[in-house]
Motif scaffolding. Structure first.
Motif, PDB file in Angstrom:
ATOM      1  N   ARG A 617      -8.050  -1.021  -0.746  1.00  0.00           N
ATOM      2  CA  ARG A 617      -9.229  -1.202  -2.004  1.00  0.00           C
ATOM      3  C   ARG A 617      -8.967  -2.512  -2.476  1.00  0.00           C
ATOM      4  NH1 ARG A 617      -6.506   3.398  -3.930  1.00  0.00           N
ATOM      5  NH2 ARG A 617      -5.494   3.120  -5.655  1.00  0.00           N
ATOM      6  N   VAL A 618      -7.843  -3.228  -2.467  1.00  0.00           N
ATOM      7  CA  VAL A 618      -7.638  -4.267  -3.304  1.00  0.00           C
ATOM      8  C   VAL A 618      -7.089  -5.404  -2.278  1.00  0.00           C
ATOM      9  CG1 VAL A 618      -6.220  -5.510  -5.126  1.00  0.00           C
ATOM     10  CG2 VAL A 618      -6.887  -3.090  -5.254  1.00  0.00           C
ATOM     11  N   ILE A 619      -7.799  -6.504  -2.403  1.00  0.00           N
ATOM     12  CA  ILE A 619      -7.382  -7.531  -1.497  1.00  0.00           C
ATOM     13  C   ILE A 619      -7.005  -8.785  -2.377  1.00  0.00           C
ATOM     14  CG2 ILE A 619      -8.523  -9.534   0.009  1.00  0.00           C
ATOM     15  CD1 ILE A 619     -10.397  -7.576   1.423  1.00  0.00           C
ATOM     16  N   ILE A 620      -5.585  -9.379  -2.130  1.00  0.00           N
ATOM     17  CA  ILE A 620      -5.237 -10.540  -2.799  1.00  0.00           C
ATOM     18  C   ILE A 620      -5.853 -11.515  -1.547  1.00  0.00           C
ATOM     19  CG2 ILE A 620      -3.375 -11.926  -3.608  1.00  0.00           C
ATOM     20  CD1 ILE A 620      -4.102  -9.400  -5.274  1.00  0.00           C
ATOM     21  N   VAL A 733     -11.716  -7.560  -5.118  1.00  0.00           N
ATOM     22  CA  VAL A 733     -11.092  -8.690  -4.251  1.00  0.00           C
ATOM     23  C   VAL A 733     -10.617  -9.809  -5.343  1.00  0.00           C
ATOM     24  CG1 VAL A 733     -11.564 -10.647  -2.821  1.00  0.00           C
ATOM     25  CG2 VAL A 733     -12.798  -8.405  -2.498  1.00  0.00           C
ATOM     26  N   PHE A 734      -9.220 -10.333  -5.242  1.00  0.00           N
ATOM     27  CA  PHE A 734      -8.811 -11.078  -6.306  1.00  0.00           C
ATOM     28  C   PHE A 734      -8.320 -12.308  -5.564  1.00  0.00           C
ATOM     29  CE2 PHE A 734      -5.450 -11.267 -10.003  1.00  0.00           C
ATOM     30  CZ  PHE A 734      -5.967 -12.277 -10.235  1.00  0.00           C
ATOM     31  N   ALA A 735      -9.025 -13.500  -5.709  1.00  0.00           N
ATOM     32  CA  ALA A 735      -8.514 -14.755  -5.271  1.00  0.00           C
ATOM     33  C   ALA A 735      -7.755 -15.413  -6.150  1.00  0.00           C
ATOM     34  CB  ALA A 735      -9.938 -15.434  -5.086  1.00  0.00           C
ATOM     35  N   PRO A 749       0.853   0.266  -2.605  1.00  0.00           N
ATOM     36  CA  PRO A 749       0.302   0.891  -1.271  1.00  0.00           C
ATOM     37  C   PRO A 749      -1.084   0.508  -0.936  1.00  0.00           C
ATOM     38  CG  PRO A 749       0.481   2.711  -2.889  1.00  0.00           C
ATOM     39  CD  PRO A 749       0.747   1.582  -3.694  1.00  0.00           C
ATOM     40  N   ALA A 750      -2.077   0.206  -1.881  1.00  0.00           N
ATOM     41  CA  ALA A 750      -3.404  -0.104  -1.359  1.00  0.00           C
ATOM     42  C   ALA A 750      -3.831  -1.637  -1.486  1.00  0.00           C
ATOM     43  CB  ALA A 750      -4.551   0.690  -2.147  1.00  0.00           C
ATOM     44  N   VAL A 751      -2.590  -2.638  -1.648  1.00  0.00           N
ATOM     45  CA  VAL A 751      -2.965  -3.872  -1.689  1.00  0.00           C
ATOM     46  C   VAL A 751      -2.925  -4.490  -0.321  1.00  0.00           C
ATOM     47  CG1 VAL A 751      -2.282  -6.146  -2.737  1.00  0.00           C
ATOM     48  CG2 VAL A 751      -2.470  -4.100  -3.967  1.00  0.00           C
TER      49      VAL A 751
END
Length: 867
Positions: A617-620, A733-735, A749-751
């Motif tokens: 659920r988290v995108i770096i 989403v974290f740019a 785990p969810a990154v």
């Protein structure tokens, strides 16, 4: 003493001015609106008028500045645009019959929030006047808002939590807001009102019980239950009562066009804070300017009527939160998108329809001009074509719209039957009523235009009566109408002939009948205006009685216009219908930015896929500047927002779990007025997200922590990501340029790590604008600097420094981690690491295995001692 010496006129002025404090009083005196004292000094200064004075009895002189009545609306408009309130005080009795000072009354107070003038209104957006009150304490505190657009009659009652109040005010964008006079004690409320025109009223005016009685009388009902108002909504009801009381002061004649209130509560729509609206450029561009270029609304707004444009704007700023409501709107848009021929026919019928909603309000408020009333009639005349085209669409999605259909045919026919095709702006200037509509008016016009038929009739009658065949009736400006008889027939002159002029060989006479005819002719112009005004007012009053029907028709037209516009965009821009659900997952295949792709050839825009699920659920998102990270962030937010407002979306496919809140923080800004630096604003906005987001939210972050030192920035960004992952649990989403954050995928785990791909060709870099799994290993900042034109010596030196400063960067493990040692950031450290420096000086090719093992053991020992 000064008051006692004042003239009766000035005493009247002071008494009226005392009842309207805080406004500029336009005091009618004949053909001028006069202002006195501080009002005169103010308008002379801001409007560039000449300041004179008036005798106030004795030696007293009063500052005076006036404007012609005919030019009054222009001056009022300028003052209101500057944020002033203007009270219009008219003479309400005939000066010729008045005993003493002519009686005067304020007939209207114009404020930024209460205007009817087209020059002060934007046809594509509402002009809300709001009242607001709060109740409760702490986290249970709620806000009640009553929002009225007096130009359309639209009234909304809204109840939201205090945390959602600022987002609701941002959505309504009120031109003026009414609050209790004790609101200053609430610091949160004061901050929300910053920059708004505020009118403070006594706290008792917000009493809910009294407000309910006011609403019962206004809408002729015994209960508000039919409006969806519940006992728990008293805070909004109280605000509505205060608002109605304020509006009645502004409009003493009342607001008969007020529509039945619509009740709104939290949960039906997605709240959008000012930060998200700004960053997504929904209705205003970050580049500034007054136009809509570069905004989402500029792409979607293909409406043909002002009502449709306003409704579409409301949909953009208030996306829906319930799947059933979203699907119902998508069904209607799909019906229009799939039937190009019918859609084209409907849009052709809508083209040319004027602002029925605001024209109807003007009719009810007695502010409509003849030309505007004809425009209303012409617009209503187009409704049958709209209806017949709409009924060709074989879709249940439009059933609800057509069930409310009212063509108002007889109203349109009555308007067109009475008014000329192009009436004047004001009565008395040119013909307003059609020839043949009213016999009395036609006779008056005949008299005014020379009365040729009347003169011929009189001349024929007099020749018959006197037997003088040469008798003639004429007219000149000096003597008016006359009967001319030659001297040879002088013995035949009747006794009722009165000599008016003697000529050589003839005499000119008048008769009582001719005098009456002359009086009719010369007064015909005044009587024509009076008759036209009576006919016009009779029609206006009849149409005003049907204002609710016109408002309903306007609402249906607005919905058809907005829906067909979205259908038009969907087909022309190759958008697809999104699939909405109550689930968590978000899957966008081939997503595109709706605004950016419009500004370049479509084949040049690179689509991208994005998937967010519970376990990912988290995108770096890493990658260099100019690679398109911010564009990708915004397009994700825009696609979700478009889907929930009921629009098709720019993608190959989209499956969207409905989000309750959307937060988008992209770019840097400051707020110098409030004394906040760029970093302070960034931290405030981040704080608001962390406190407001839920596991059903979508958070899009760009470059959190870049406004401070590297250690501080990375630490904040790392901790924020951990908190969102562990505590909030929402789609994110974290740019970032902090490559250290890519290590979070090992900790959380969810990154998942993604980067925007680039390709290096020698010293050149190519931006491919494509998302791919994995983190970027560098930022390419120096290469971007080269593209921006930095001098070569600067670039060369930057590369040397970069090689010296680069190294392995480690972040401290999370609390509870099994790691026994804490790493540290080497970037911009206090000096080269001794272990690293020693390793650089070792040549393994010259070492024996035993020497290599010994050196390795010593370095390990040194490293353990350092940690």
């Amino acid at each position: 003493a000064v008051a006692a010496a004042a003239t009766p006129l000035m005493q009247q002025y002071r008494e009226i001015k005392g009842r309207h404090p805080g406004t500029i009083l336009f005091f009618r005196m004949g053909d001028f609106y006069e202002t006195f004292y501080e009002d005169a000094e103010l308008i002379a200064r801001v409007l560039g008028l000449t300041l004179t004075s008036r005798n106030n009895g004795g030696a007293s002189q009063v500052p005076l500045a006036g404007v012609p009545v005919k030019a009054g609306p222009d001056y009022v408009r300028k003052l209101v645009q500057l944020g002033h309130r203007v009270s219009i005080c008219e003479q309400v009795e005939d000066p010729s019959t008045a005993k003493g000072v002519v009686r005067r009354e304020v007939v209207e107070t114009v404020t930024p929030g209460a205007v009817f003038s087209d020059e002060l209104l934007d046809g594509s957006r509402n002009n809300f006047l709001c009242a607001m009150a709060t109740e409760g304490k702490g986290v249970a505190r709620r806000t009640g808002i009553a929002a009225l657009d007096i130009s359309t009659g639209e009234l909304r009652l809204i109840v939201v939590g205090l945390s959602e109040t600022e987002a609701m005010l941002a959505r309504l964008s009120p031109r003026e807001i009414v609050v209790p006079d004790d609101a200053g004690a609430n610091t949160e409320l004061v901050a929300m009102l910053d920059g708004l025109l505020v009118s403070r009223r006594a706290a008792w005016e917000f009493d809910a019980a009294m407000a309910r009685e006011d609403l019962h009388r206004q809408f002729s009902v015994r209960s508000l239950d039919g409006f969806g108002v519940e006992p728990s909504d008293d805070v909004a009801v109280g605000a509505a009562g205060a608002l109605l009381r304020y509006v009645r002061e502004l409009q003493p004649a009342g607001v008969p066009h007020l529509r039945r209130p619509v009740m709104e509560r939290s949960g039906a729509t997605m709240p959008l804070d000012e930060m998200t609206r700004r960053n997504l450029e929904l209705t205003e561009s970050l580049r500034g300017g007054t136009g809509q270029e570069g905004t989402l609304i500029s792409v979607l707004d293909r409406t043909l009527t002002p009502m449709g444009a306003r409704l579409l704007r409301q949909w953009v700023l208030a996306p829906l939160s319930q799947v059933a409501a979203i699907d119902a709107r998508l069904d209607a848009v799909g019906a229009f998108a799939s039937d190009a021929m019918t859609r084209s026919t409907i849009r052709a019928a809508l083209d040319g329809v004027r602002d029925v909603e605001r024209l109807a309000a003007k009719v009810a408020a007695n502010r409509i001009t003849p030309r505007e009333l004809r425009a209303l009639g012409d617009s209503v005349a187009r409704l049958p074509d709209v209806e017949s085209a709409t009924r060709r669409i074989t879709s249940d999605a439009l059933t609800g719209v057509l069930e409310r259909w009212d063509a108002c045919k007889e109203l349109g026919d009555d308007i067109i039957d009475l008014l000329v095709e192009r009436p004047p702006l004001a009565l008395g200037e040119d013909p307003t009523v059609r020839t043949g509509f009213d016999e009395e008016l036609d006779e008056l016009r005949s008299l005014r235009d020379g009365g040729k038929d009347g003169i011929a009739r009189i001349q024929n009658d007099e020749r018959t009566r006197t037997g003088i065949s040469s008798l003639k009736v004429g007219y000149n400006r000096v003597f008016g109408y006359y009967i001319e008889v030659t001297n040879t027939h002088g013995h035949r002159i009747p006794d009722d002939y009165q000599r008016r002029q003697t000529l050589t060989g003839a005499e000119r006479y008048v008769t009582p009948a001719l005098k009456e005819f002359e009086e009719h002719v010369l007064s015909a112009a005044d009587r024509i205006e009076t008759r036209e005004r009576a006919l016009f007012e009779t029609l206006r009053a009849r149409i005003a009685c049907e204002v609710s029907r016109l408002q309903c028709a306007a609402r249906v037209l607005a919905e058809l216009d907005a829906l067909s516009a979205l259908g038009e965009v969907a087909e022309l821009e190759a958008y697809v219908r999104p699939q909405l659900s109550d689930g968590f997952d978000l899957r966008i295949i081939g997503g595109r930015h709706p605004v950016v792709e419009r500004m370049m050839p479509r084949e040049k825009f690179i689509p991208n896929d994005v998937t967010l699920t519970t376990d990912a659920r988290v995108i770096i998102l890493t990658g260099p500047n100019m690679a398109g990270k911010s564009t990708i962030l915004r397009q994700i937010g825009l696609i979700v927002l478009m889907a929930q407002m009921g629009s098709f979306v720019p993608a190959s496919s989209a499956e969207i779990g409905v989000v309750d809140k959307l937060f988008t923080r992209v770019g840097a800004s400051d707020n110098l007025v409030r004394g906040q630096s760029t970093f302070m604003v960034e931290m405030s906005e981040t704080s608001a997200i962390l406190h407001s987001a839920t596991d059903r939210s979508l958070v899009l972050l760009d470059e959190i922590g870049r406004g401070t030192s590297t250690y501080d920035g990375v630490s904040i960004a790392w901790a924020v990501t951990e908190h969102i992952h562990d505590e909030v649990g929402c789609k994110t989403v974290f740019a970032t340029h902090y490559h250290e954050l890519t290590q979070l995928s090992d900790e959380l785990p969810a990154v998942r790590n993604f980067n925007v791909r680039v390709r290096e060709v020698g010293e050149e870099i190519l931006f491919l604008h494509t998302l791919e799994p994995g983190g970027a290993d560098r930022s390419y900042g120096i290469e971007v600097g080269r593209l921006a034109g930095l001098p070569r010596p600067v670039l060369k030196r930057a590369r040397v420094l970069l090689r010296q400063l680069e190294g392995q960067h480690h972040m401290p493990p999370r609390e509870g981690s099994s790691a026994e040692a804490l790493g540290q950031l080497a970037l911009f450290g206090s000096g080269p690491d001794p272990i690293v420096e020693e390793l650089r000086g070792i040549d393994p090719n010259t070492m024996t295995p035993l020497q290599a093992l010994g050196t390795l053991a010593r370095l390990v020992s040194d490293a353990q001692q350092k940690t």
